[in-house]
Scaffold this active site. Structure first.
Site, PDB file in Angstrom:
ATOM      1  N   GLY A 126     -22.167 -15.890  39.337  1.00  0.00           N
ATOM      2  CA  GLY A 126     -23.184 -16.211  38.348  1.00  0.00           C
ATOM      3  C   GLY A 126     -24.466 -16.678  39.008  1.00  0.00           C
ATOM      4  O   GLY A 126     -24.579 -16.745  40.229  1.00  0.00           O
ATOM      5  N   GLY A 161     -27.789 -19.365  39.692  1.00  0.00           N
ATOM      6  CA  GLY A 161     -28.023 -20.791  39.855  1.00  0.00           C
ATOM      7  C   GLY A 161     -27.681 -21.297  41.245  1.00  0.00           C
ATOM      8  O   GLY A 161     -27.113 -20.586  42.084  1.00  0.00           O
ATOM      9  N   GLU A 221     -23.975  -9.117  38.466  1.00  0.00           N
ATOM     10  CA  GLU A 221     -25.149  -8.951  37.600  1.00  0.00           C
ATOM     11  C   GLU A 221     -26.419  -9.142  38.412  1.00  0.00           C
ATOM     12  O   GLU A 221     -27.208  -8.246  38.608  1.00  0.00           O
ATOM     13  CB  GLU A 221     -25.168 -10.008  36.491  1.00  0.00           C
ATOM     14  CG  GLU A 221     -24.068  -9.993  35.516  1.00  0.00           C
ATOM     15  CD  GLU A 221     -24.181 -11.208  34.619  1.00  0.00           C
ATOM     16  OE1 GLU A 221     -24.058 -11.019  33.411  1.00  0.00           O
ATOM     17  OE2 GLU A 221     -24.391 -12.328  35.106  1.00  0.00           O
ATOM     18  N   ASN A 271     -28.537 -22.298  27.684  1.00  0.00           N
ATOM     19  CA  ASN A 271     -29.088 -20.971  27.993  1.00  0.00           C
ATOM     20  C   ASN A 271     -28.369 -19.850  27.249  1.00  0.00           C
ATOM     21  O   ASN A 271     -28.999 -18.989  26.666  1.00  0.00           O
ATOM     22  CB  ASN A 271     -29.016 -20.699  29.492  1.00  0.00           C
ATOM     23  CG  ASN A 271     -29.839 -21.678  30.307  1.00  0.00           C
ATOM     24  OD1 ASN A 271     -30.842 -22.208  29.827  1.00  0.00           O
ATOM     25  ND2 ASN A 271     -29.411 -21.927  31.531  1.00  0.00           N
ATOM     26  N   GLY A 301     -23.244 -13.276  31.187  1.00  0.00           N
ATOM     27  CA  GLY A 301     -22.182 -12.342  31.528  1.00  0.00           C
ATOM     28  C   GLY A 301     -20.888 -13.005  31.932  1.00  0.00           C
ATOM     29  O   GLY A 301     -19.915 -12.307  32.263  1.00  0.00           O
TER      30      GLY A 301
END
Length: 496
Positions: free
Chosen positions: A263, A265, A288, A378, A382
């Site tokens: 992910g 961040g 992603e 947020n 995904g």
């Protein structure tokens, strides 16, 4: 110069200003815009639309791939242009409008939005606004640093506005792999059999007659806000690395692991960067967002190939990568997000998926989206696409937040995005809980022993043991299950 980027001679007369292009967007329309996690968004037309709304108020439904850069969500929200927004956002001003009820936000799995459009389960896209590197001789759109939902928006929309961004390197051409699934119920399997599979076109194929306006721009993507690793993220990385090494020792994995997804961040980026110091090699990604750590792993000789839907980088890394993109190009693919996030492909490739949690509870349910159970942060993005279909679904977070007044591990999460059925591994800086094959009571004991900050461990143990006395397959004290969140709201701290 732009004539080199618009190679379809019949489209040269459609070059116009951002203001004129924005005038094509009318009140009540559904607009699909390019952009995926601050990369590849159309930049000029949305700003012109927000400026126009100051004197000519209008409301639109805005669909994107994910979050937009260059403060576009902020600008559109503050101009009160947005009535509905989907499927993801990450802007404080828009977040405020969503939580105040001004903007109706539909939080969706990122693989699903264009499927709903294709099957007419949500209103159709009236106009698509797509950033491009170039337009081909046949009128095909060559995207920039993201694909996201751009391909299906352009294909399904009644009209298309294209922004040719001259600041985006033309080396990006050839990086994309645009594949659109066939229609249900006779859909053929998606033929991605490895991260490097190329199955589509290097451009978005559309009828050039749909292109209503072309706008020339030169604004760069926004930089990501990745912070350097700290002691906690280094500890999380260490726990994950040791776990994966043990999986290799047990013969469940090899040192090449299986394709990786991470992910967005700071924590996820730090965890991926930490793989540089491990014996793992010849790694591949099917993800992603390709972040700084993707290119750090390339440079370290650890990563062989990466498939994603966007490239989102810090300012320094962006300059380095885009200046030298030709060196990386043979190792990269950018796909539509319905392919990068497709459950069938994720399950078949056997991904190891690493995503971030806001909080999780003692039974392994994960909240990724809602503060206090009510206020959107947020969106699920995904993470659900990947976690539910992963070979191994891993969630990471720090054990405490806000200087210790919040525990990230609670008796019951205030909102569930990922149920215990979809979560395999939980990691904080304290330790790692392997939940595979464990019943709820066993999961609780493992999570409390391995993931909870010492400040909260005794209190969670007390809650769990009192709940066990009451009984049940998944023991809870229902009247106390959300008491930690209540204490935070009323007293400013979960500590009692």
């Amino acid at each position: 110069m732009y004539r080199e980027r618009i190679r379809h001679a019949g489209l040269l007369d459609r070059v116009t200003s951002a203001e004129d292009a924005a005038s094509l967007i009318q009140d009540g329309m559904t607009v699909g815009m390019s952009g995926f996690t601050r990369a590849g968004e159309a930049k000029a037309v949305p700003m012109a639309l927000a400026e126009r709304a100051k004197t000519d108020p209008l409301k639109i439904t805005l669909l994107t791939g994910a979050s937009l850069g260059n403060d576009l969500d902020k600008t559109l929200a503050e101009a009160h242009v947005l009535s509905r927004r989907m499927p993801f956002q990450a802007d404080p001003a828009l977040r405020k409008a969503i939580n105040n009820g001004e903007v109706m936000f539909i939080d969706q799995h990122l693989s699903e939005t264009v499927e709903l459009l294709r099957t007419q389960q949500i209103p159709p896209v009236d106009i698509a606004v797509i950033e491009a590197v170039a337009i081909t001789e046949q009128g095909g759109i060559v995207p920039t640093t993201s694909v996201g939902n751009s391909a299906s928006f352009a294909i399904l929309a009644k009209k298309v506005i294209i922004e040719i961004n001259l600041s985006q390197s033309d080396t990006l051409e050839g990086l994309h792999d645009i594949y659109i699934p066939s229609r249900r119920p006779t859909r053929q399997p998606i033929p991605v059999v490895s991260p490097e599979s190329r199955i589509g076109f290097p451009f978005i194929p559309i009828d050039p007659d749909k292109i209503a306006a072309i706008v020339m721009t030169e604004k760069l993507d926004s930089s990501s806000t990745i912070l350097p690793p700290d002691d906690d993220t280094v500890a999380i990385t260490g726990h994950l690395s040791e776990f994966l090494l043990n999986e290799v020792r047990l013969g469940r994995l090899t040192n090449e692991l299986q394709p990786l997804q991470a992910g967005i961040g700071t924590i996820a980026n730090s965890v991926m960067h930490g793989l540089i110091k491990t014996p793992f090699h010849n790694l591949k990604m099917y993800s992603e967002v390709l972040q700084d750590s993707t290119f750090d792993l390339f440079d370290a000789g650890k990563l062989d190939f990466a498939s994603g839907s966007s490239i989102t980088l810090s300012a320094e890394k962006y300059k380095q990568v885009m200046t030298d993109l030709a060196r990386y190009k043979h190792q990269l693919i950018l796909r539509p997000q319905e392919i990068s996030n497709h459950p069938e492909v994720i399950r078949r490739l056997g991904l190891i998926c690493i995503n971030t949690a806001l909080e999780f509870d003692i039974y392994g349910n994960v909240n990724s989206t809602h503060i206090g159970g009510t206020h959107m942060m947020n969106g699920i993005g995904g993470s659900g696409d990947f976690a539910r279909n992963a070979h191994m679904a891993i969630f990471v977070t720090k054990s405490i937040a806000k200087n210790g007044v919040i525990s990230s591990v609670v008796p019951m999460v205030s909102h569930v995005d990922h149920t215990e059925h979809d979560v395999d591994i939980l990691i904080t800086e304290v330790g790692l809980a392997d939940l595979r094959g464990l019943a709820p009571r066993e999961r609780a004991q493992s999570i409390i022993a391995n993931c909870v900050h010492p400040t909260y461990r005794n209190e969670l143990n007390d809650y769990y043991h009192r709940a066990v006395v009451r009984g049940g397959h998944t023991p809870h004290l229902i009247e106390e299950a959300l008491s930690w969140h209540t204490a935070l709201r009323e007293k400013g701290s979960m500590l009692r």
